[in-house]
Design a protein around this motif. Structure first.
Motif, PDB file in Angstrom:
ATOM      1  N   PRO A 149       0.824  -1.216   0.000  1.00  0.00           N
ATOM      2  CA  PRO A 149       0.000   0.000   0.000  1.00  0.00           C
ATOM      3  C   PRO A 149       0.854   1.260   0.000  1.00  0.00           C
ATOM      4  CG  PRO A 149       0.055  -0.975   2.197  1.00  0.00           C
ATOM      5  CD  PRO A 149       0.774  -1.920   1.296  1.00  0.00           C
ATOM      6  N   PRO A 150       0.964   1.946  -1.137  1.00  0.00           N
ATOM      7  CA  PRO A 150       1.795   3.148  -1.174  1.00  0.00           C
ATOM      8  C   PRO A 150       1.167   4.274  -0.373  1.00  0.00           C
ATOM      9  CG  PRO A 150       0.609   2.894  -3.222  1.00  0.00           C
ATOM     10  CD  PRO A 150       0.341   1.663  -2.429  1.00  0.00           C
ATOM     11  N   SER A 151       1.992   5.135   0.138  1.00  0.00           N
ATOM     12  CA  SER A 151       1.504   6.262   0.928  1.00  0.00           C
ATOM     13  C   SER A 151       1.050   7.393   0.020  1.00  0.00           C
ATOM     14  CB  SER A 151       2.616   6.753   1.856  1.00  0.00           C
ATOM     15  OG  SER A 151       2.179   7.822   2.652  1.00  0.00           O
ATOM     16  N   GLY A 152       0.026   8.115   0.477  1.00  0.00           N
ATOM     17  CA  GLY A 152      -0.382   9.322  -0.214  1.00  0.00           C
ATOM     18  C   GLY A 152      -1.260   9.135  -1.430  1.00  0.00           C
ATOM     19  N   LEU A 153      -1.879   7.967  -1.578  1.00  0.00           N
ATOM     20  CA  LEU A 153      -2.782   7.769  -2.712  1.00  0.00           C
ATOM     21  C   LEU A 153      -3.947   8.757  -2.653  1.00  0.00           C
ATOM     22  CD1 LEU A 153      -3.262   3.915  -3.257  1.00  0.00           C
ATOM     23  CD2 LEU A 153      -2.178   5.539  -4.793  1.00  0.00           C
ATOM     24  N   GLY A 154      -4.320   9.269  -3.808  1.00  0.00           N
ATOM     25  CA  GLY A 154      -5.508  10.108  -3.893  1.00  0.00           C
ATOM     26  C   GLY A 154      -6.607   9.368  -4.633  1.00  0.00           C
ATOM     27  N   PHE A 155      -7.705   9.059  -3.960  1.00  0.00           N
ATOM     28  CA  PHE A 155      -8.836   8.366  -4.574  1.00  0.00           C
ATOM     29  C   PHE A 155      -9.855   9.396  -5.042  1.00  0.00           C
ATOM     30  CE2 PHE A 155      -7.120   4.969  -1.932  1.00  0.00           C
ATOM     31  CZ  PHE A 155      -7.198   3.879  -2.792  1.00  0.00           C
ATOM     32  N   HIS A 156     -10.172   9.354  -6.327  1.00  0.00           N
ATOM     33  CA  HIS A 156     -11.149  10.273  -6.903  1.00  0.00           C
ATOM     34  C   HIS A 156     -12.340   9.461  -7.401  1.00  0.00           C
ATOM     35  CE1 HIS A 156      -8.133  13.495  -6.765  1.00  0.00           C
ATOM     36  NE2 HIS A 156      -7.283  12.611  -7.257  1.00  0.00           N
ATOM     37  N   PHE A 157     -13.440   9.504  -6.674  1.00  0.00           N
ATOM     38  CA  PHE A 157     -14.623   8.729  -7.023  1.00  0.00           C
ATOM     39  C   PHE A 157     -15.489   9.523  -7.998  1.00  0.00           C
ATOM     40  CE2 PHE A 157     -13.423   7.304  -2.741  1.00  0.00           C
ATOM     41  CZ  PHE A 157     -13.262   5.941  -2.980  1.00  0.00           C
ATOM     42  N   ILE A 158     -15.792   8.911  -9.144  1.00  0.00           N
ATOM     43  CA  ILE A 158     -16.689   9.510 -10.129  1.00  0.00           C
ATOM     44  C   ILE A 158     -17.934   8.638 -10.186  1.00  0.00           C
ATOM     45  CG2 ILE A 158     -16.974  10.246 -12.508  1.00  0.00           C
ATOM     46  CD1 ILE A 158     -13.959  10.391 -12.745  1.00  0.00           C
ATOM     47  N   LEU A 159     -19.020   9.166  -9.704  1.00  0.00           N
ATOM     48  CA  LEU A 159     -20.242   8.378  -9.541  1.00  0.00           C
ATOM     49  C   LEU A 159     -21.287   8.811 -10.561  1.00  0.00           C
ATOM     50  CD1 LEU A 159     -21.780   6.258  -7.951  1.00  0.00           C
ATOM     51  CD2 LEU A 159     -22.324   7.996  -6.237  1.00  0.00           C
ATOM     52  N   ASP A 160     -21.663   7.879 -11.424  1.00  0.00           N
ATOM     53  CA  ASP A 160     -22.720   8.113 -12.400  1.00  0.00           C
ATOM     54  C   ASP A 160     -24.052   8.231 -11.652  1.00  0.00           C
ATOM     55  OD1 ASP A 160     -24.593   8.007 -14.446  1.00  0.00           O
ATOM     56  OD2 ASP A 160     -23.609   6.370 -15.512  1.00  0.00           O
ATOM     57  N   VAL A 161     -24.714   9.373 -11.781  1.00  0.00           N
ATOM     58  CA  VAL A 161     -26.000   9.576 -11.097  1.00  0.00           C
ATOM     59  C   VAL A 161     -27.131   9.714 -12.112  1.00  0.00           C
ATOM     60  CG1 VAL A 161     -24.982  10.600  -9.034  1.00  0.00           C
ATOM     61  CG2 VAL A 161     -25.628  12.079 -10.955  1.00  0.00           C
ATOM     62  N   SER A 162     -26.912   9.168 -13.314  1.00  0.00           N
ATOM     63  CA  SER A 162     -27.947   9.211 -14.335  1.00  0.00           C
ATOM     64  C   SER A 162     -29.090   8.276 -13.956  1.00  0.00           C
ATOM     65  CB  SER A 162     -27.371   8.815 -15.693  1.00  0.00           C
ATOM     66  OG  SER A 162     -26.918   7.474 -15.670  1.00  0.00           O
ATOM     67  N   ASP A 163     -30.170   8.330 -14.746  1.00  0.00           N
ATOM     68  CA  ASP A 163     -31.371   7.560 -14.412  1.00  0.00           C
ATOM     69  C   ASP A 163     -31.110   6.065 -14.296  1.00  0.00           C
ATOM     70  OD1 ASP A 163     -32.878   9.849 -14.360  1.00  0.00           O
ATOM     71  OD2 ASP A 163     -33.537   9.687 -16.432  1.00  0.00           O
ATOM     72  N   SER A 164     -30.131   5.547 -15.057  1.00  0.00           N
ATOM     73  CA  SER A 164     -29.887   4.102 -15.013  1.00  0.00           C
ATOM     74  C   SER A 164     -29.377   3.641 -13.658  1.00  0.00           C
ATOM     75  CB  SER A 164     -28.879   3.699 -16.098  1.00  0.00           C
ATOM     76  OG  SER A 164     -27.635   4.313 -15.883  1.00  0.00           O
ATOM     77  N   MET A 165     -28.852   4.571 -12.851  1.00  0.00           N
ATOM     78  CA  MET A 165     -28.427   4.194 -11.502  1.00  0.00           C
ATOM     79  C   MET A 165     -29.622   4.051 -10.561  1.00  0.00           C
ATOM     80  SD  MET A 165     -25.256   3.587 -11.591  1.00  0.00           S
ATOM     81  CE  MET A 165     -24.703   3.590  -9.889  1.00  0.00           C
ATOM     82  N   GLY A 166     -30.846   4.336 -11.073  1.00  0.00           N
ATOM     83  CA  GLY A 166     -32.064   4.108 -10.311  1.00  0.00           C
ATOM     84  C   GLY A 166     -32.647   2.729 -10.553  1.00  0.00           C
TER      85      GLY A 166
END
Length: 408
Positions: A149-166
């Motif tokens: 596990p490297p130090s300092g990882l930046g996690f960038h979550f991109i979450l699709d919130v379009s209708d299909s996620m319903g």
């Protein structure tokens, strides 16, 4: 890291020059002779150093490849040091193998990181220095690969919130939603519930939707990070995408703040009263531009895209077809060395649904391989129901945290 040196000093070169100076020849002959010796010596020295640099580069490349090949995430029971030695020599031509004087390889475990270290020394055979007794031209180097596990990882979550996620996230939820929407004007819906009416019904009967499972998966990842890897100093950001990109929370190390912001995300988040479409041609370039301006301090960024990989129709632009995600947008997300992990919320068949039958059915089998080509190597994970999706988020986190890289 390479090095080159002589085993004896250059001062030895003065002996033949002093002998020539004491001869009885004329001054011009002495000068010409000295010039000839100097030119010849410099030429041979240049040739020797060129050969030495080339040999050193070949040995260093072999060492780098050896530590990376041996220290592989799928080789848990391997003798890493022996595997590295075998791979190192296997890459060398016979003359280069003979030039190696010393070789060592070892593993070290420090701060939950597994390091594989190679060190080598070699001698440039047939050199001017060796031929005239001025010592050997010694060169060498080292290579270290690190896994963990490297130090300092930046996690960038991109979450699709379009209708299909319903859409319903489990088979039981699909059945329940189909039964609950029998009297809806557009017909019963067991999976493709894109309308506001169906979404309201889904919330009223409390069935799990994809957006719920996606939030839970991200929460699970952050929970593992803060519990098991608190010393790794991870950071997080969250972006919602649909008709456009909405930054939910900027990069922060405050996990509680991230979890609080996730609770507010639902289908259509930040899109106003319009339909929530998967307009990747708009939202992903916007997201990539934001990422370019907000790298992690360590420069180790992982983009986690949660999507079903299908772009919605957009009649206001040239992107007027329902189609798989364009790989050009993947390259944008991977700019500046970012890794792209994709959680594919599998687009299941929807027999009888108008949009599926007339738009998606023809390319559905292309969605997964297309997303695999989009993601960084080995970082596409697939879930078709809530149980799968929960586990794939955790699997993805552990994959990223077993990163293998050259550290020296």
């Amino acid at each position: 890291m390479p090095f080159t040196r002589l085993s004896r000093p250059y001062s030895s070169l003065g002996k033949p020059l002093r002998a020539l100076r004491k001869s009885e020849g004329g001054a011009v002959a002495v000068i010409l002779a000295l010039a000839g010796v100097a030119v010849t010596t410099l030429s041979v020295l240049t040739l020797d150093y060129t050969r030495a640099i080339a040999l050193e580069a070949r040995l260093q490349a072999a060492a780098d490849a050896a530590v990376l090949n041996a220290l592989h995430m799928d080789s848990a029971d391997k003798d890493f040091a022996k595997a590295a030695e075998d791979f190192f020599y296997a890459q060398l031509e016979e003359d280069d193998r003979k030039a190696v004087l010393d070789f060592s390889s070892r593993t070290e475990v420090r701060d939950r990181l597994l390091n594989l270290v190679i060190e080598f020394r070699a001698n440039l055979t047939g050199s001017f220095f060796e031929a005239f007794g001025y010592g050997d031209l010694i060169l060498g180097g080292n290579a270290t690969a690190t896994m963990g596990p490297p130090s300092g990882l930046g996690f960038h979550f991109i979450l699709d919130v379009s209708d299909s996620m319903g859409l319903a996230a489990t088979e039981e939820a699909r059945v329940a939603l189909r039964n609950a929407t029998i009297n809806v004007p557009l017909g019963s819906c067991e999976f493709a519930c894109h309308t506001a009416v169906n979404f309201t019904i889904a919330r009223d009967i409390d069935v799990p939707l994809r957006i719920d499972v996606a939030r839970a998966g991200i929460e699970r990842m952050i929970g593992i990070a803060t519990t098991d890897y608190a010393d790794r100093n991870y950071t997080y950001s969250v972006t919602a995408i649909s008709n456009h990109s909405v930054n939910v929370i900027e990069t922060t190390a405050d996990a509680r703040q991230v979890l609080s912001s996730l609770a507010d995300i639902d289908v259509g988040f930040g899109m106003g009263n319009t339909d929530a479409n998967s307009w990747f041609n708009i939202s992903l370039p916007q997201t990539a531009a934001w990422l370019d301006l907000h790298p992690s301090e360590a420069g180790r960024d992982v983009v986690v895209l949660v999507t079903d990989g299908v772009q919605s129709e957009n009649r206001t632009t040239d992107e007027n077809l329902v189609k798989p995600l364009d790989l050009a947008y993947c390259e944008m997300l991977k700019r500046n060395g970012r890794k792209l992990a994709i959680i594919y919320t599998e687009y299941l068949p929807i027999p009888g649904d108008h949009v599926y039958e007339h738009r998606v059915r023809f390319f559905r089998d292309q969605i997964e391989p297309n997303l695999r080509a989009c993601a960084s190597t080995g970082l596409l994970l697939i879930g078709s129901n809530s149980g799968d999706l929960t586990s794939v988020f955790e699997d993805m986190f552990h994959l990223v945290n077993r990163a293998l890289y050259l550290s020296k």
